[in-house]
Design a protein around this motif. Structure first.
Motif, mmCIF file in Angstrom:
data_model
loop_
_atom_site.group_PDB
_atom_site.id
_atom_site.type_symbol
_atom_site.label_atom_id
_atom_site.label_comp_id
_atom_site.label_asym_id
_atom_site.label_seq_id
_atom_site.Cartn_x
_atom_site.Cartn_y
_atom_site.Cartn_z
ATOM 1 N N ILE A 111 71.814 19.282 21.158
ATOM 2 C CA ILE A 111 71.647 20.774 21.644
ATOM 3 C C ILE A 111 73.364 21.518 21.135
ATOM 4 O O ILE A 111 73.775 21.202 21.470
ATOM 5 N N GLY A 112 72.359 22.067 19.995
ATOM 6 C CA GLY A 112 73.825 23.648 19.562
ATOM 7 C C GLY A 112 73.914 24.446 20.490
ATOM 8 O O GLY A 112 73.362 24.810 22.201
ATOM 9 N N MET A 113 74.784 26.026 20.166
ATOM 10 C CA MET A 113 75.215 26.221 21.231
ATOM 11 C C MET A 113 73.826 27.658 21.254
ATOM 12 O O MET A 113 73.857 28.116 22.579
ATOM 13 N N GLU A 114 72.903 27.808 20.616
ATOM 14 C CA GLU A 114 71.255 28.832 20.524
ATOM 15 C C GLU A 114 71.113 27.788 21.873
ATOM 16 O O GLU A 114 70.592 28.205 21.841
ATOM 17 N N GLU A 115 70.859 26.552 20.942
ATOM 18 C CA GLU A 115 69.476 25.814 22.010
ATOM 19 C C GLU A 115 70.011 25.863 23.325
ATOM 20 O O GLU A 115 69.206 25.234 24.342
ATOM 21 N N GLY A 116 71.748 25.755 24.210
ATOM 22 C CA GLY A 116 72.058 25.652 25.300
ATOM 23 C C GLY A 116 71.482 27.020 25.703
ATOM 24 O O GLY A 116 71.102 27.082 26.831
ATOM 25 N N TYR A 117 72.012 28.373 25.665
ATOM 26 C CA TYR A 117 71.294 28.791 25.572
ATOM 27 C C TYR A 117 69.918 29.414 25.759
ATOM 28 O O TYR A 117 69.582 30.113 26.662
ATOM 29 N N LYS A 118 69.380 29.400 24.775
ATOM 30 C CA LYS A 118 67.905 29.505 24.614
ATOM 31 C C LYS A 118 67.502 28.733 26.136
ATOM 32 O O LYS A 118 66.961 29.010 26.420
ATOM 33 N N MET A 119 67.876 27.420 26.334
ATOM 34 C CA MET A 119 67.082 26.537 27.461
ATOM 35 C C MET A 119 67.712 27.384 29.022
ATOM 36 O O MET A 119 67.085 27.559 29.602
ATOM 37 N N ALA A 120 68.897 27.676 28.916
ATOM 38 C CA ALA A 120 69.389 28.804 30.103
ATOM 39 C C ALA A 120 68.080 30.143 30.071
ATOM 40 O O ALA A 120 67.738 30.343 31.030
ATOM 41 N N GLN A 121 68.048 30.889 29.266
ATOM 42 C CA GLN A 121 67.193 31.685 29.166
ATOM 43 C C GLN A 121 65.875 31.665 29.368
ATOM 44 O O GLN A 121 65.098 32.156 30.405
ATOM 45 N N ALA A 122 65.678 29.954 29.253
ATOM 46 C CA ALA A 122 64.215 29.505 30.067
ATOM 47 C C ALA A 122 63.999 29.596 31.537
ATOM 48 O O ALA A 122 62.846 29.625 31.766
ATOM 49 N N VAL A 123 64.899 29.171 31.659
ATOM 50 C CA VAL A 123 64.933 28.852 32.710
ATOM 51 C C VAL A 123 66.058 30.153 33.981
ATOM 52 O O VAL A 123 64.300 30.702 34.638
ATOM 53 N N TYR A 124 66.148 31.132 33.169
ATOM 54 C CA TYR A 124 66.468 32.558 33.842
ATOM 55 C C TYR A 124 65.114 33.364 34.311
ATOM 56 O O TYR A 124 64.424 34.358 35.068
ATOM 57 N N ALA A 125 64.685 33.070 33.102
ATOM 58 C CA ALA A 125 63.233 33.597 32.601
ATOM 59 C C ALA A 125 61.702 32.829 34.170
ATOM 60 O O ALA A 125 61.246 34.528 34.880
ATOM 61 N N SER A 126 62.273 32.076 34.315
ATOM 62 C CA SER A 126 61.421 31.156 35.227
ATOM 63 C C SER A 126 61.843 32.007 36.282
ATOM 64 O O SER A 126 60.835 31.896 37.209
ATOM 65 N N LEU A 127 62.931 32.201 36.754
ATOM 66 C CA LEU A 127 63.467 32.459 37.956
ATOM 67 C C LEU A 127 62.794 33.984 38.450
ATOM 68 O O LEU A 127 62.554 34.244 39.122
ATOM 69 N N GLU A 128 62.938 34.637 37.309
ATOM 70 C CA GLU A 128 62.139 36.085 37.422
ATOM 71 C C GLU A 128 60.911 35.740 37.515
ATOM 72 O O GLU A 128 60.944 36.635 38.501
ATOM 73 N N ALA A 129 60.247 35.068 36.671
ATOM 74 C CA ALA A 129 58.490 34.599 37.196
ATOM 75 C C ALA A 129 58.520 34.860 38.015
ATOM 76 O O ALA A 129 57.274 36.151 38.523
ATOM 77 N N ASP A 130 59.249 34.155 38.806
ATOM 78 C CA ASP A 130 58.636 33.809 40.161
ATOM 79 C C ASP A 130 59.749 34.816 41.119
ATOM 80 O O ASP A 130 59.617 33.957 42.644
ATOM 81 N N LYS A 131 60.491 35.689 41.239
ATOM 82 C CA LYS A 131 61.502 35.580 42.104
ATOM 83 C C LYS A 131 60.593 36.050 43.410
ATOM 84 O O LYS A 131 61.563 36.600 44.715
ATOM 85 N N ALA A 132 59.542 36.986 43.596
ATOM 86 C CA ALA A 132 58.572 37.537 44.339
ATOM 87 C C ALA A 132 58.525 36.328 45.849
ATOM 88 O O ALA A 132 57.544 36.194 46.328
ATOM 89 N N LYS A 133 58.206 35.502 44.884
ATOM 90 C CA LYS A 133 56.930 34.420 45.354
ATOM 91 C C LYS A 133 57.510 33.126 46.326
ATOM 92 O O LYS A 133 58.808 33.099 46.033
ATOM 93 N N PRO A 134 57.154 33.216 47.526
ATOM 94 C CA PRO A 134 57.513 32.228 48.526
ATOM 95 C C PRO A 134 57.949 31.222 48.005
ATOM 96 O O PRO A 134 57.338 30.339 46.528
ATOM 97 N N VAL A 135 59.090 30.289 48.166
ATOM 98 C CA VAL A 135 59.503 29.034 48.146
ATOM 99 C C VAL A 135 58.531 27.601 47.310
ATOM 100 O O VAL A 135 58.869 27.119 46.318
ATOM 101 N N ALA A 136 57.326 27.697 48.500
ATOM 102 C CA ALA A 136 56.945 26.874 47.559
ATOM 103 C C ALA A 136 55.820 26.852 46.914
ATOM 104 O O ALA A 136 55.227 25.807 46.183
#
Lengths: 318, 297
Positions: free
Chosen positions: B77-102
């Motif tokens: 996991i290099g610099m681009e890979e690490g940040y890409k993985m972080a972006q994937a997580v933030y994109a998941s958070l953003e996609a579901d931000k209006a959804k209830p926790v469940a």
């Protein structure tokens, strides 16, 4: 232990973990938690027949600076390189946790609480990361620290101090990067992969780990300041570090978000612009980046006195 | 213990074995797309269906080589890979931000990585930030309610395992007979560095899991929730853990999950027995002086 006033003038680089911890907070406010008299040492070192320390090489304490409760974690490089094992890791994790719980309690009990009355965490790093004698436990402790750092977000600012001999490397290199604000002296070093490992991976002609100047301009305080990885660069005394902490400690937690280098989608985008620059430049030396940042005479930057450096230096903006 | 098939180096195959047939859509998570094939090629991110539910997949591609950052190969996991993985997580958070926790989508991390990028350019620009960024993003998603399961299929080595795996709610691992490697460094290297002979360390490892390498030792330390005995077992085990994580979060038991939860598990399994004593004493000691540190009114 020298008198508190003398500690202020003492070299941070040369100071042991307890001197740093005591000197950082106001005189007479220091309470050590799980200190040497509690005799919590590593059972794993004992099994290996190694010497133990009754604080396991990490000093954890609470004190005050002005009105601010300050939870202090201070690592001792002279004990197995400041490495993190089960006991020291638990002390580190639980100090941050205690600060968060105390914050929540104070906010509930004192509706009119001011920013400067809310707790902060200060970590004085001196470590290469995981203690190999108990590596699995050390690794798991690192993950717990990262978890607590995220739990502290928007509540308890976590301030990193780096200016001790061992520097801050290995897993603790990203723990430091994940805190809110980073204060370094020019003798501090911060990174992930230590110089010997880079040499081993890339060859001596590419990176000579015995070249002290090269090591410092790749991971040292001045370089990290130019890169924006260090927020405040201070002189090498406990008093100077203390003064930097005192200035930060009174700020509202929202101000710390602006100092962060990682921890939000926006910060990641900014870092990716720097990575794109790295790909484009393929720097052979940190000095190439200093020039790119707008410093035409990078060689001089290493040698000029610190105050001149701070006045003249251009920091990288992407 | 019989040696069987290994999944090492087969992150992409593992995705197909785990998710619903033909459901993996690489490079898209919610509104975010990863369009540049040369960006962070060592990291595979995307969206799939798992038992009919939308999940984010994050894995390493052991066959990819990053032309821009040549230290990235074999799943590093290099610099681009690490940040890409972080972006994937933030994109998941953003996609579901209006959804209830469940209803927050699960993240499945498929773990087979030997390390973070070691190199001069990496140190000049700060590899520590890339791996730290990904871990903070995962912790944020976990605390926001997204169930995160890490599935160790091959190498889960040291800092790379911290980066990609150890922030999950639950970690499951193929058992040792699949050649799964979880360690900081092999015992042979530890032996050389700490100057203790290998036989002594091997002997000590039998009674104390902190020294040795392998998923079973991590199990005893509470570092891995469950060992999986078959390749076919990966999919149902992950589905089961997502369900358990959701239930724990719904019941307000998030403290039993993630790194802190695994700390408690380490005590229950008797692999890390001093940790809880230290924590207990510190809590008592602080409680005794806490008043001194509260505002004076």
């Amino acid at each position: 232990m020298p008198k508190w006033n003398d500690l202020q003038e003492q070299s941070f680089l040369e100071s042991d973990a307890r001197a740093r911890a005591v000197g950082l907070v106001d005189e007479g406010t220091y309470t050590e938690l799980a200190g040497p008299f509690d005799r919590f040492y590593s059972p794993h070192l004992e099994v290996l027949g190694e010497a133990v320390e009754f604080d396991d090489g990490i000093v954890t304490a609470v004190g005050k600076i002005g009105k601010t409760p300050v939870f202090v974690i201070s690592q001792e490089g002279r004990f197995i390189g400041g490495s993190v094992g089960e006991v020291g890791g638990a002390k580190m994790v639980n100090t941050i946790r205690l600060a968060i719980e105390f914050h929540d309690k104070l906010v509930a009990d004192y509706p009119d609480i001011s920013d400067e009355e809310k707790p902060v965490v200060v970590i004085s790093f001196e470590t290469g990361g995981v203690r190999l004698h108990e590596s699995n436990a050390g690794l798991l402790a690192h993950a717990e620290v990262m978890d607590q750092l995220q739990k502290a977000r928007h509540k308890v600012p976590v301030i990193t101090l780096i200016g001790s001999k061992v520097g801050c490397f290995g897993g603790m290199g990203f723990v430091a990067a994940a805190t809110d604000a980073i204060v370094m002296s020019e003798f501090g070093r911060l990174g992930l992969t230590g110089p010997e490992v880079i040499e081993q991976e890339m060859g001596k002609e590419e990176f000579d780990s015995s070249d002290r100047a090269l090591v410092f301009r790749t991971t040292g305080g001045r370089h990290k300041y130019i890169m924006g990885d260090c927020n405040v660069l201070v002189h090498n005394t406990i008093g100077a570090f203390r003064e930097a902490v005192a200035k930060l400690a009174v700020l509202p937690v929202s101000e710390f978000e602006k100092m962060r280098r990682i921890g939000s989608p926006e910060a990641v985008e900014r870092q990716l612009r720097a990575v794109a620059l790295a790909a484009e430049m393929q720097p052979q030396d940190a000095r190439d980046v200093w020039v790119k940042a707008g410093n035409p005479d990078p060689v001089a930057l290493t040698d000029i006195p610190l105050d001149e450096f701070l006045a003249d230096v251009k920091r990288l903006s992407v | 213990m019989e040696a069987t098939e290994t999944m090492m180096g087969r992150g992409r195959d593992a995705i197909d074995m785990i998710v619903d047939a033909d459901s993996f859509n690489e490079g898209t998570i919610g509104a975010k797309t990863f369009d540049d094939p040369e960006f962070g090629p060592g990291a595979v991110v995307g969206t799939a269906a798992l038992n009919g539910e939308t999940v984010t997949i994050i894995a390493s591609d052991a066959n990819a080589f990053n032309e821009k950052f040549p230290v990235v190969y074999a799943g590093i996991i290099g610099m681009e890979e690490g940040y890409k993985m972080a972006q994937a997580v933030y994109a998941s958070l953003e996609a579901d931000k209006a959804k209830p926790v469940a209803e927050k989508r699960p993240l499945v991390l498929i773990v087979d990585t030997p390390g973070n990028g070691p190199g001069k350019v990496e140190e000049i620009f700060g590899m520590n930030k890339a791996t730290g960024a990904y871990q903070l993003a995962l912790a944020e998603a976990r605390l926001a309610g997204h169930p995160i399961v890490a599935m160790v299929i091959g190498r889960a080595i040291s800092g790379a395992f911290l980066c990609h795996g150890l922030q999950a709610d639950h970690i499951v691992s193929l058992d040792a007979n699949f050649g799964t490697m979880i360690h900081v460094m092999p015992l042979t290297s530890v032996s050389r560095i700490i100057r203790k002979d290998l036989e002594t360390l091997q002997e000590l490892s039998k009674g104390n899991p902190v020294f040795a390498a392998g998923p079973r030792f991590f199990y005893a330390l509470g570092g891995v929730e469950e060992l999986v005995g078959t390749i076919e077992g990966m999919r149902p085990t992950i589905i089961e853990h997502i369900k358990a994580i959701r239930a724990a979060k719904a019941a307000g038991e998030a403290e039993k999950l993630g790194p802190w939860g695994r700390g408690q598990l380490g005590a229950e399994r008797e692999g890390r027995k001093v940790r809880p004593e230290v924590i207990k004493l510190m809590n008592q000691e602080f409680a005794a002086v806490a008043e001194k540190y509260a505002p004076s009114r």
